[in-house]
Scaffold this motif. Structure first.
Motif, PDB file in Angstrom:
ATOM      1  N   ARG A   1       0.867  -1.262   0.006  1.00  0.00           N
ATOM      2  CA  ARG A   1      -0.020  -0.187   0.047  1.00  0.00           C
ATOM      3  C   ARG A   1       0.896   1.159   0.126  1.00  0.00           C
ATOM      4  O   ARG A   1       1.956   1.248   0.786  1.00  0.00           O
ATOM      5  N   ILE A   2       0.717   2.150  -1.068  1.00  0.00           N
ATOM      6  CA  ILE A   2       1.730   3.265  -1.172  1.00  0.00           C
ATOM      7  C   ILE A   2       0.826   4.580  -1.086  1.00  0.00           C
ATOM      8  O   ILE A   2      -0.222   4.682  -1.504  1.00  0.00           O
ATOM      9  N   VAL A   3       1.345   5.378  -0.164  1.00  0.00           N
ATOM     10  CA  VAL A   3       0.544   6.516   0.058  1.00  0.00           C
ATOM     11  C   VAL A   3       1.181   7.745  -0.500  1.00  0.00           C
ATOM     12  O   VAL A   3       2.466   8.072  -0.105  1.00  0.00           O
ATOM     13  N   CYS A   4       0.829   8.609  -1.491  1.00  0.00           N
ATOM     14  CA  CYS A   4       1.764   9.668  -2.146  1.00  0.00           C
ATOM     15  C   CYS A   4       0.806  10.827  -1.900  1.00  0.00           C
ATOM     16  O   CYS A   4      -0.370  10.922  -1.782  1.00  0.00           O
ATOM     17  N   GLN A   5       1.598  11.894  -2.204  1.00  0.00           N
ATOM     18  CA  GLN A   5       1.123  13.331  -2.496  1.00  0.00           C
ATOM     19  C   GLN A   5       1.213  13.865  -3.545  1.00  0.00           C
ATOM     20  O   GLN A   5       2.385  13.627  -4.463  1.00  0.00           O
ATOM     21  N   GLY A   6       0.087  14.331  -4.294  1.00  0.00           N
ATOM     22  CA  GLY A   6       0.141  14.976  -5.316  1.00  0.00           C
ATOM     23  C   GLY A   6      -1.270  14.611  -6.140  1.00  0.00           C
ATOM     24  O   GLY A   6      -2.173  14.363  -5.496  1.00  0.00           O
ATOM     25  N   ALA A   7      -1.339  14.743  -7.474  1.00  0.00           N
ATOM     26  CA  ALA A   7      -2.494  14.611  -8.359  1.00  0.00           C
ATOM     27  C   ALA A   7      -2.535  13.140  -8.958  1.00  0.00           C
ATOM     28  O   ALA A   7      -1.604  12.812  -9.563  1.00  0.00           O
ATOM     29  N   LEU A   8      -3.720  12.584  -8.741  1.00  0.00           N
ATOM     30  CA  LEU A   8      -3.779  11.150  -9.370  1.00  0.00           C
ATOM     31  C   LEU A   8      -3.670  11.218 -10.840  1.00  0.00           C
ATOM     32  O   LEU A   8      -4.405  11.906 -11.460  1.00  0.00           O
ATOM     33  N   PRO A   9      -2.546  10.753 -11.494  1.00  0.00           N
ATOM     34  CA  PRO A   9      -2.346  10.853 -13.122  1.00  0.00           C
ATOM     35  C   PRO A   9      -3.411   9.986 -13.561  1.00  0.00           C
ATOM     36  O   PRO A   9      -3.705   8.762 -13.264  1.00  0.00           O
ATOM     37  N   SER A  10      -4.012  10.619 -14.798  1.00  0.00           N
ATOM     38  CA  SER A  10      -4.956   9.488 -15.447  1.00  0.00           C
ATOM     39  C   SER A  10      -4.129   8.277 -16.034  1.00  0.00           C
ATOM     40  O   SER A  10      -3.065   8.566 -16.660  1.00  0.00           O
TER      41      SER A  10
ATOM     42  N   ALA B   1       7.793  10.361 -11.465  1.00  0.00           N
ATOM     43  CA  ALA B   1       8.004  10.923 -12.701  1.00  0.00           C
ATOM     44  C   ALA B   1       6.633  11.181 -13.141  1.00  0.00           C
ATOM     45  O   ALA B   1       6.298  12.020 -14.014  1.00  0.00           O
ATOM     46  N   GLU B   2       5.622  10.612 -12.490  1.00  0.00           N
ATOM     47  CA  GLU B   2       4.253  11.335 -12.629  1.00  0.00           C
ATOM     48  C   GLU B   2       3.621  12.351 -11.812  1.00  0.00           C
ATOM     49  O   GLU B   2       2.430  12.497 -11.843  1.00  0.00           O
ATOM     50  N   GLY B   3       4.809  12.718 -10.901  1.00  0.00           N
ATOM     51  CA  GLY B   3       4.469  13.698 -10.104  1.00  0.00           C
ATOM     52  C   GLY B   3       3.804  13.352  -8.899  1.00  0.00           C
ATOM     53  O   GLY B   3       3.147  14.107  -8.045  1.00  0.00           O
ATOM     54  N   LEU B   4       3.948  11.983  -8.415  1.00  0.00           N
ATOM     55  CA  LEU B   4       3.568  11.612  -7.173  1.00  0.00           C
ATOM     56  C   LEU B   4       4.563  11.403  -6.137  1.00  0.00           C
ATOM     57  O   LEU B   4       5.461  10.591  -6.592  1.00  0.00           O
ATOM     58  N   GLN B   5       4.675  12.007  -5.123  1.00  0.00           N
ATOM     59  CA  GLN B   5       5.532  11.871  -3.974  1.00  0.00           C
ATOM     60  C   GLN B   5       5.289  10.862  -3.051  1.00  0.00           C
ATOM     61  O   GLN B   5       4.283  10.891  -2.340  1.00  0.00           O
TER      62      GLN B   5
END
Lengths: 294, 138
Positions: free
Chosen positions: A223-232, A267-271
């Motif tokens: 389970r990975i928790v990220c900060q950012g916008a969900l890429p389509s 690379a998709e903008g998710l930290q």
């Protein structure tokens, strides 16, 4: 390697239910936990292995015997316990023990007595007056004391109180001492099977979702928790089983974790904030909901 | 040798890791001496009520770490090294030092400041302070 049982392309059709294309084997000396929701096909699968039901297609082998042709030889070495099995309510546990002793030469009276003590069962009481938990434990005692080479247990812990549940699991653990004995037991609860089972098999709607060693599931899923916008398009990645966002918080469940995933997400903008192992229950539910393999 | 280990499903470490840690702790404490036979994989699994595969994985890790040795067909024994408990404790200390350095780096402490903190802590804990004045061990 010799197998306790092996199923090859097995199918079984009932009017409202179908078990499809099951290929599965249990090496001798191992314990397999069969997990699925009610109606997944667990009982049907167990009945095919006991020889009570015959497969419509495919091959079923148990301890080297082909079923149903050699079911008499196979049944001698199989111990099967299921909830819908009935004991004689007017007779005592002692009476049942004597009956089993006459039928099965491998019956161990010492082991039966030890189990009665451990399960806190009175052997001189008529079974009709016993609680549900006591009857389940009595049935299990009758099955275990025969020392069958293959033990098949259909939901042995369902409906038991927490203390009885642990007693049953402890008795099952005894079987691990003997490398010649194998166990297949089903449950709708992953917690029951995950500690004792070498292999865990997930069944859903009559199909095999996954079957693997417990550690393999735990190693693969994260389970990975990220900060950012969900890429389509993230959900289309083969290693991603589910992805959802709440504001800038994104939760991803990966079915094929690898070290390069955080960099690819970046690379998709998710930290990536944190990466956690998942419990088997969560893995099973996520796999079933995503419709893919676990 | 009592085969039962105390494992818990609510412990966040995986089961095999709990086994690795407990066996290592028993060897460090001298409960299980060098050369002593370990319970068989099946015996430990049954006594601790975990799967055989879990115990096998733990034994593999313990062997890689040099804590135990497995002889084909004869089972596993505690590795025959007199300095094993000390070596394990030094490894544990090395891990703690690495964690200490990582924490210090996050706080932006210089090496000098870290030394000073270590001395201060040692002075405040007289029991542990002997290590800083008299040199013991290797």
């Amino acid at each position: 390697m010799s197998f306790a049982f092996s199923l090859n392309g097995v199918a079984k059709r009932y009017p409202h239910f179908e078990l499809q294309d099951i290929t599965l084997a249990l090496p001798e000396g191992q314990v397999m936990g069969l997990v699925g929701v009610n109606g997944a096909g667990k009982t049907t699968l167990l009945r095919l292995i006991t020889g009570i039901a015959a497969a419509d297609a495919g091959e079923v082998r148990v301890l080297g015997h082909r079923l149903p042709a050699e079911q008499v030889a196979a049944k001698r070495e199989i111990g099967f316990a299921s909830e819908d099995m009935r004991l004689y309510r007017t007779q005592t546990l002692r009476w049942h023990m004597d009956l089993m002793q006459q039928i099965y030469p491998a019956w161990s009276e010492d082991y039966a007595r030890e189990l009665a003590k451990r399960f806190d069962l009175r052997t001189d009481q008529a079974l009709g007056g016993c609680s549900h938990g006591q009857r389940v434990k009595a049935l299990l005692l009758l099955c275990l004391a025969r020392r069958p080479r293959l033990l098949l247990l259909d939901e042995p812990t369902t409906g038991l109180d927490p203390v009885a549940r642990i007693e049953v699991l402890e008795a099952l653990a005894d079987v691990l001492r003997d490398a010649g004995r194998s166990v297949l037991f089903s449950s709708h609860n992953t917690h029951d099977v995950e500690q004792l089972a070498d292999t865990i098999t997930f069944l859903h709607k009559g199909r095999l979702v996954a079957s693997a060693d417990r550690n393999e599931f735990i190693d693969r899923w994260r389970r990975i928790v990220c900060q950012g916008a969900l890429p389509s398009g993230l959900s289309a990645w083969p290693e991603i089983a589910s992805a959802r966002a709440n504001g800038s918080l994104v939760e991803i469940k990966a079915r094929a974790w690898n070290e390069s995933l955080p960099a690819r997400l970046a690379a998709e903008g998710l930290q990536v904030q944190r990466t956690d192992a998942m419990g088997l229950e969560d893995i099973f539910i996520t796999a079933v909901r995503s419709g893919g393999a676990a | 040798m009592n085969a039962e280990l105390f494992l818990s499903a609510s412990d966040p470490r995986p089961m095999y890791q709990q086994i690795v840690d407990q066996v290592t702790a028993k060897v460090m404490a001298g409960d299980w001496a060098a050369g002593e036979a370990l319970p068989s994989i099946r015996e430990l699994a049954a006594a601790s009520r975990v799967s055989v595969i879990t115990v096998r994985r733990a034994y593999d890790e313990l062997e890689r770490a040099g804590v135990i040795a497995t002889r084909q067909g004869k089972g596993s024994v505690v590795a025959e090294r007199d300095d094993l408990p000390a070596a394990l404790m030094r490894e544990e200390l090395a891990r703690q030092l690495a964690a200490l350095l990582a924490s210090a780096a996050r706080l932006g402490l210089t090496r000098k400041e870290l030394h000073r903190l270590l001395d201060q802590t040692a002075d405040a804990n007289p029991g542990a302070a002997s290590a800083s004045t008299t040199r013991t061990g290797r």
